[in-house]
Design an enzyme around this catalytic site. Sequence first.
Site, mmCIF file in Angstrom:
data_model
loop_
_atom_site.group_PDB
_atom_site.id
_atom_site.type_symbol
_atom_site.label_atom_id
_atom_site.label_comp_id
_atom_site.label_asym_id
_atom_site.label_seq_id
_atom_site.Cartn_x
_atom_site.Cartn_y
_atom_site.Cartn_z
ATOM 1 N N ASN A 1 117.337 13.141 37.999
ATOM 2 C CA ASN A 1 116.035 13.696 38.361
ATOM 3 C C ASN A 1 115.065 13.795 37.193
ATOM 4 O OD1 ASN A 1 117.947 15.819 37.549
ATOM 5 N ND2 ASN A 1 116.202 17.180 37.810
ATOM 6 N N SER B 1 117.840 16.407 50.259
ATOM 7 C CA SER B 1 116.811 17.430 50.465
ATOM 8 C C SER B 1 115.578 16.791 51.082
ATOM 9 C CB SER B 1 116.439 18.081 49.127
ATOM 10 O OG SER B 1 115.440 19.057 49.307
ATOM 11 N N GLY B 2 114.987 17.455 52.083
ATOM 12 C CA GLY B 2 113.885 16.875 52.824
ATOM 13 C C GLY B 2 112.591 16.735 52.047
ATOM 14 N N THR C 1 120.828 30.361 63.122
ATOM 15 C CA THR C 1 119.824 29.757 63.992
ATOM 16 C C THR C 1 119.281 28.483 63.344
ATOM 17 O OG1 THR C 1 119.187 31.913 64.867
ATOM 18 C CG2 THR C 1 117.607 30.110 65.136
ATOM 19 N N CYS D 1 115.986 22.480 27.047
ATOM 20 C CA CYS D 1 116.010 23.838 26.505
ATOM 21 C C CYS D 1 117.041 23.910 25.387
ATOM 22 C CB CYS D 1 116.327 24.848 27.600
ATOM 23 S SG CYS D 1 118.009 24.775 28.200
#
Length: 384
Positions: free
Chosen positions: A150, A200-201, A238, A326
């Site tokens: 990424n 992931s959408g 849900t 970092c």
Amino acid sequence: MEAYFDNSATTRVLDSVRDIVVKTMTEDYGNAASKHGRGVRAEQYIREARSIIAKSLKVEEKEIIFTSGGSESNNMALIGAAMANRRRGSHIISTNVEHSSVYNTLGFLEEQGFEITYLPVDAQGHISLEQLKESLRPETILVSVMYVNNEVGSVEPVEDISRVIKENQPGALLHVDAIQAYGKYEIRPRRQGIDLMSVSGHKLHGPKGVGFLYVGDKVKVKPLIYGGGQQRGMRSGTENVPGVAGLGAAVKEMYTNHKEKVDYLYGLKEHFMDRIREVEGCTVNSQPGRESAPQIVSVSFQGIRGEVLLHALEEREIYVSSGSACSSSHPGISGTLKGIGVKQELLDSTLRFSFGMFNKKEEIDYTIETLKELLPVLRRYRRA
């Protein structure tokens, strides 16, 4: 002019996605678990999206489990597979350039008694297949690798990794974080030997808050969420009908004329890489052309902190992300630049430019001319 080049963080949704999300929130808003007509219509959206995704991967519909996104998918794959297969062993292999949702989950598993081996990468961001082979043990139950990195867009040789695993430790599972890859590549889990795959959408012009985990038919995974038994008991709760419907619409559109869309992204990438050479004091950390992913280019800018340049670009309505490492020494998302050998003085001088289907070459030209204008000023300010 606005230039949004942070598509690896999130993308603008496609019009078809927006339309179906609105429709399922305002018209067909039933609960997919309800037995009446509105519930049945809601369930049809879930079924349609699952069918679209399964066809895009050439897998069975029952192998798709909808989640809240990439982080949940990675957690479910790693924790679920580790706990389900613990009797066979407690050793897991990953890399030192994984996303934090993988790295931190592996840290949790270490606290539960699992042993993790982190493989380094070379200058191209690839693990060594020989090192992988040497790291496999009889007690190895899981290997987790990122399909597309990424930060710099390097692409792991997934099929070769799977072959090494199956030839040397056939009982071990292969999990692939495909969050930056799905939508850009034709992925075939069965042919490529992938047992678990996270998606992931909102990385492929779909909604935020939704994703899926591919779980091969014979793969054992323990659920993380218990409740009403939705999705065959694998992920209770849900169901997010608008999110799932939007994800299905995004997948359908991205995999229609897919090659043309990928070629378009590569065209943007190549144009950017050609023009960034005009900017003094820049080092491109990503591989050229089709040697790396079509949507990601990492660039280090000598003599200027990445965060300072990011905000200077933001003032000109150019949006990018920081690619800096970092100071922490743990393997994780920020270890990528160190892992591929970026010079120490450039680690905090790096930005990621990531492209999507709404970008234009004119936006790239505007960005390059802006960089030419800003960098000399910012560098003089830093020296002062």
